[in-house]
Design an enzyme around this catalytic site. Structure first.
Site, short mmCIF file in Angstrom:
data_model
loop_
_atom_site.label_atom_id
_atom_site.label_comp_id
_atom_site.label_asym_id
_atom_site.label_seq_id
_atom_site.Cartn_x
_atom_site.Cartn_y
_atom_site.Cartn_z
N THR A 273 -18.81 0.77 0.87
CA THR A 273 -18.78 2.24 0.24
C THR A 273 -17.19 2.52 -0.19
OG1 THR A 273 -20.68 2.65 1.26
CG2 THR A 273 -19.58 4.71 0.20
N CYS B 178 6.13 -3.72 8.50
CA CYS B 178 5.34 -4.41 9.63
C CYS B 178 5.94 -5.22 10.50
CB CYS B 178 4.36 -5.32 8.57
SG CYS B 178 3.88 -4.61 7.14
N ALA C 103 -2.36 -2.84 -0.16
CA ALA C 103 -2.03 -4.19 -0.75
C ALA C 103 -2.14 -5.06 -0.01
CB ALA C 103 -0.51 -4.06 -1.15
N THR C 104 -2.22 -5.17 1.60
CA THR C 104 -2.58 -6.20 2.48
C THR C 104 -3.91 -6.84 1.97
OG1 THR C 104 -1.33 -5.19 4.20
CG2 THR C 104 -3.09 -6.73 4.84
N GLN D 157 6.38 -3.33 -4.40
CA GLN D 157 7.58 -2.64 -4.47
C GLN D 157 8.02 -2.39 -6.03
OE1 GLN D 157 8.83 -0.91 -2.00
NE2 GLN D 157 7.96 -1.79 -0.34
N SER E 5 -0.19 -0.71 -3.95
CA SER E 5 -0.72 -0.13 -2.87
C SER E 5 -0.30 1.26 -3.54
CB SER E 5 0.14 -0.47 -1.61
OG SER E 5 -0.07 0.65 -0.59
N ASN F 270 10.52 -6.83 -0.41
CA ASN F 270 10.58 -5.44 0.17
C ASN F 270 11.65 -5.30 1.20
OD1 ASN F 270 8.58 -7.46 1.17
ND2 ASN F 270 8.58 -6.46 3.02
N HIS G 36 0.22 4.04 -1.22
CA HIS G 36 1.14 4.86 -0.45
C HIS G 36 2.74 4.64 -0.62
CE1 HIS G 36 2.12 2.14 2.99
NE2 HIS G 36 1.16 1.53 2.59
N1 PLP Z 1 3.57 -6.28 -0.22
C1 PLP Z 1 4.62 -5.84 -0.01
C2 PLP Z 1 5.79 -6.35 -0.79
C3 PLP Z 1 4.95 -4.60 0.84
O1 PLP Z 1 6.14 -4.07 0.91
C4 PLP Z 1 3.94 -4.24 1.60
C5 PLP Z 1 3.88 -3.00 2.45
O2 PLP Z 1 4.86 -2.84 3.34
C6 PLP Z 1 2.57 -4.79 1.31
C7 PLP Z 1 2.48 -5.65 0.72
C8 PLP Z 1 1.40 -4.30 2.14
O3 PLP Z 1 0.89 -2.86 1.68
P1 PLP Z 1 -0.09 -2.01 2.55
O4 PLP Z 1 0.70 -1.20 3.31
O5 PLP Z 1 -0.71 -1.26 1.43
O6 PLP Z 1 -1.13 -3.10 3.07
#
Ligand code: PLP
Length: 383
Positions: A237, A323, A69-70, A179, A199, A149, A201
């Protein structure tokens, strides 16, 4: 160890692990290759795209696979603003977005793009009226997350997208759904959401895979150039085995959403009652809480001290988002909510997952009680 940190990352679902291993063993082809091995990989990739599209209720051509998601958030925000020739140079977002959104906006500011960061209300919820009031003639993108989050505050993302679209169908609407997906229902089409990040994971899939839903017709500037994979929006890829596994996780998450919501809500309510019992703790109470997050502060103590005490007692939790966990700075989100420094430096997040039971909530509650007993006297507090 009791893992109450599912908002940071979830254990990978056993079926997903099996699927990834099977695909890795059986398929070594590059999905862009035109021989049989490539075609087989390409079929798996496209089948996964269909599965993800069905899980989101959108078309398969609208799914772009990413590394998480980043990257999805970077592609949504930067991709919506870069390379425009129509003079639209303004973003509306909030002060409580994940850093992958807010830092993308900050980077764009160096290139002359302006951002309005709408503050949340005291409970951590962003007001749709305030977001709408920030929209200008030159606004290109409105980006508001579904669930915060850190605090678990559910944002009125659907209402915001719908009202932005009523104002101007040309403004792109982005929702960071990380989330919310699999925990709350959200109809992307009814709300008029153009871009949606997820995302794998966070919902039983592998780390390092995500997707961005890009509504047909929405134009984005690609951030990775190369072989033109993913409809030209994300060269490189594809990680086929992990994508197949992620698709399974997205499908399971979508299918189980309503049941998961009810179960987590029940467990969350129990946990909330436990947190409330302790005078030393201040529960964060959003108007609409997500079912999997309980957040509180322990003013006078540092988050890290509380977190490590819980860890010694066998419980894994988070302070701020994963993070930002290594920083001792006050939480950006709590500060934006107007919380004083002693609260903004003492936040703790419990986040629930699929495997949690009432018994585990009881064990967590015991660990919390022992933590408060141990730490409250340090700050001269009595329960
Ligand atoms: N956006 C939110 C609200 C999140 O909680 C997170 C991860 O903690 C992310 C984005 C980033 O996701 P990823 O770990 O897949 O890069």
């Amino acid at each position: 160890m009791l893992n109450f940190d599912h908002a940071a990352s979830t254990p990978v679902h056993p079926d997903v692990i099996r699927t990834i291993a099977e695909v890795m063993e059986a398929h070594s082809g590059n999905p862009s290759s035109i021989h049989r091995g490539g075609e087989a990989a390409s079929k798996l990739l496209e089948r996964s795209r269909e599965v993800c599209a069905a899980a989101l209720g959108v078309k398969s051509g609208e799914i772009v696979f990413t590394s998480g998601a980043t990257e999805s958030n970077n592609l949504a925000v930067k991709g919506a603003l870069l390379g425009r020739t129509d003079g639209k140079v303004h973003i509306v977002t909030t002060q409580i977005e994940h850093s992958s959104v807010s830092e993308s906006c900050r980077q764009l500011e160096a290139f002359g793009i302006e951002t309005t960061y709408v503050p949340p209300e005291a409970d951590g919820t962003v007001s749709p009226d305030k977001v709408l009031a920030a929209v200008r003639e030159d606004t290109a993108l409105v980006s508001v997350m579904h669930v915060n989050n850190e605090t678990g505050a559910v944002q009125p993302a659907a209402e915001i997208a719908r009202r932005v679209k009523e104002r101007s169908s040309r403004i792109l609407t982005h929702v960071d759904g990380v989330q919310g997906f699999g925990r709350l229902a959200l109809d992307l089409n009814a709300a008029g959401i153009d871009l949606y990040s997820v995302s794998a994971h966070k919902i039983g899939g592998p780390r390092g895979v995500g997707l961005l839903f890009v509504r047909e017709g929405a134009k984005l500037f690609p951030l990775l150039s190369g072989g033109g994979q993913e409809g030209g929006l994300r060269a490189g890829t594809e990680n086929v085995a992990s994508i197949v596994g992620a698709a399974k996780a997205f499908r399971l998450a979508a299918e189980g959403q309503a049941e998961r919501f009810e179960k987590m809500k029940r467990l969350r309510e129990k946990l909330v009652r436990e947190v409330r019992r302790h005078e030393a703790l201040t529960l964060t109470e959003p108007e609409h809480p997500a079912p999997h997050i309980v957040h509180f502060t322990f003013p006078g103590l540092k988050s890290q001290v509380i977190l490590h005490t819980l860890e010694e007692l066998g419980v894994l939790v988070s302070a701020q988002s994963a993070c930002s966990a290594k920083t001792e700075k006050p939480s950006r989100v709590l500060s934006a909510m107007g919380r004083k420094r002693d609260h903004a430096t003492s936040g703790i997040r419990f986040s629930l997952g699929d495997e949690h039971t009432e018994e585990e909530i009881r064990l967590l509650s015991e660990a919390l009680e022992r933590t408060v007993d141990r730490l409250a006297p340090i700050e001269g507090r009595k329960r």
